[in-house]
Scaffold this active site. Structure first.
Site, PDB file in Angstrom:
ATOM      1  N   SER A 103       0.849  -1.186   0.000  1.00 34.31           N
ATOM      2  CA  SER A 103       0.000   0.000   0.000  1.00 34.31           C
ATOM      3  C   SER A 103       0.886   1.236   0.000  1.00 34.31           C
ATOM      4  O   SER A 103       2.005   1.213   0.536  1.00 34.31           O
ATOM      5  CB  SER A 103      -0.884   0.017   1.260  1.00 34.31           C
ATOM      6  OG  SER A 103      -1.480   1.280   1.465  1.00 34.31           O
TER       7      SER A 103
ATOM      8  N   TYR B 235      -2.190  -1.423  10.587  1.00 35.55           N
ATOM      9  CA  TYR B 235      -2.179  -1.620   9.138  1.00 35.55           C
ATOM     10  C   TYR B 235      -0.971  -0.962   8.470  1.00 35.55           C
ATOM     11  O   TYR B 235      -0.222  -1.619   7.728  1.00 35.55           O
ATOM     12  CB  TYR B 235      -3.474  -1.072   8.523  1.00 35.55           C
ATOM     13  CG  TYR B 235      -3.511  -1.197   7.017  1.00 35.55           C
ATOM     14  CD1 TYR B 235      -3.837  -2.407   6.414  1.00 35.55           C
ATOM     15  CD2 TYR B 235      -3.201  -0.109   6.194  1.00 35.55           C
ATOM     16  CE1 TYR B 235      -3.858  -2.533   5.032  1.00 35.55           C
ATOM     17  CE2 TYR B 235      -3.228  -0.227   4.811  1.00 35.55           C
ATOM     18  CZ  TYR B 235      -3.559  -1.440   4.237  1.00 35.55           C
ATOM     19  OH  TYR B 235      -3.571  -1.562   2.873  1.00 35.55           O
TER      20      TYR B 235
END
Length: 254
Positions: free
Chosen positions: A153, A177
């Site tokens: 990401s 995350y």
């Protein structure tokens, strides 16, 4: 029974929906035999059937990246049928905050985060990747030009997220995350460094803000658009890069 095939064989984890399913569909459309790894066997079978209905060659296998037994069984299953693996896409991942976008994950603020959530996120997004790569490596080494792609990401970029004037300055700080994707990026480099002598190219991909279940479909990219960079890295030629972090727009900073 070993169904030796002249087609390349690809495995995509977490491929029963979203970006993973789009990646599987695209690789199958390119002529690869695709193995759809899914925690839910029924959903995996449904996804494989949809790819076959579109003319692709797809098969489903039960695979929970946090369960080493299913990981090893999946590797044996691939070996029995095809004897090798040419492409591995580590797509399975969780945000840790349910169906909440990382941008709005108030429960991930470092000073108040639940450690159990952090452990769960790393178990899937980092340790699960190690488990799958190591189980599949003997099969990947039998390929003349194996490729590993870890789905990361933009949030995993320390450069981007530490820039006070950058596009990610408005993100809430995350202890789960975001650092899990930074760790995945670091892991990507280490595997690339180890496996370059075997001709195995290992890269990380940032699909972008894709509309998926994890963000209540608030992303502005389609799964097919997010899959594009992953597919490109999965099909690199022998002169392709390794130990890199890429979006569809090109190389990203670590």
């Amino acid at each position: 029974m070993n169904e030796h095939t002249t087609h390349q064989v690809a495995m995509v984890t977490g491929a029963n929906k979203g970006i993973g399913r789009a990646i599987a569909a695209r690789l199958a459309a390119m002529g690869m035999t695709v193995v759809i790894g899914s925690r839910d066997p029924r959903r995996g079978q449904e996804a494989a059937a949809a790819v076959r209905a579109a003319g692709g060659d797809a098969h489903a296998v039960a695979l929970d990246v946090t369960d080493l037994t299913t990981v090893q069984e999946a590797a044996r299953w691939v070996e029995e049928r095809w004897g090798r693996l040419d492409v591995l896409v580590n797509n399975a991942g969780i945000t840790g905050s349910g169906k909440v976008s990382p941008e709005d994950a108030h429960d991930q603020v470092p000073s108040s985060v639940d450690l159990d959530m952090v452990r769960a996120v790393f178990e899937t997004n980092v340790f699960g990747v190690i488990a799958v790569i190591n189980a599949m490596l003997p099969l990947l080494r039998r390929s003349p030009a194996a490729r590993i792609v870890n789905v990361s990401s933009h949030a995993g970029s320390l450069t981007l997220t530490s820039d006070p004037d950058g596009p990610f300055a408005a993100l809430l700080p995350s202890a789960a995350y975001t650092p899990s994707k930074s760790a995945l990026n670091a892991l990507t480099v280490q595997y690339a460094n180890e496996l370059c002598k075997d001709g195995i190219l290992v890269n990380a991909a940032a699909p972008g803000f894709v509309a998926t279940d994890s963000n209540n479909h608030s992303g502005y990219l389609t799964p097919a658009q997010g899959a594009a960079v992953v597919v490109r890295l999965a099909t690199l030629g022998t002169d392709g890069p390794t130990a890199g972090f890429f979006s569809e727009d090109g190389l990203l900073p670590w």
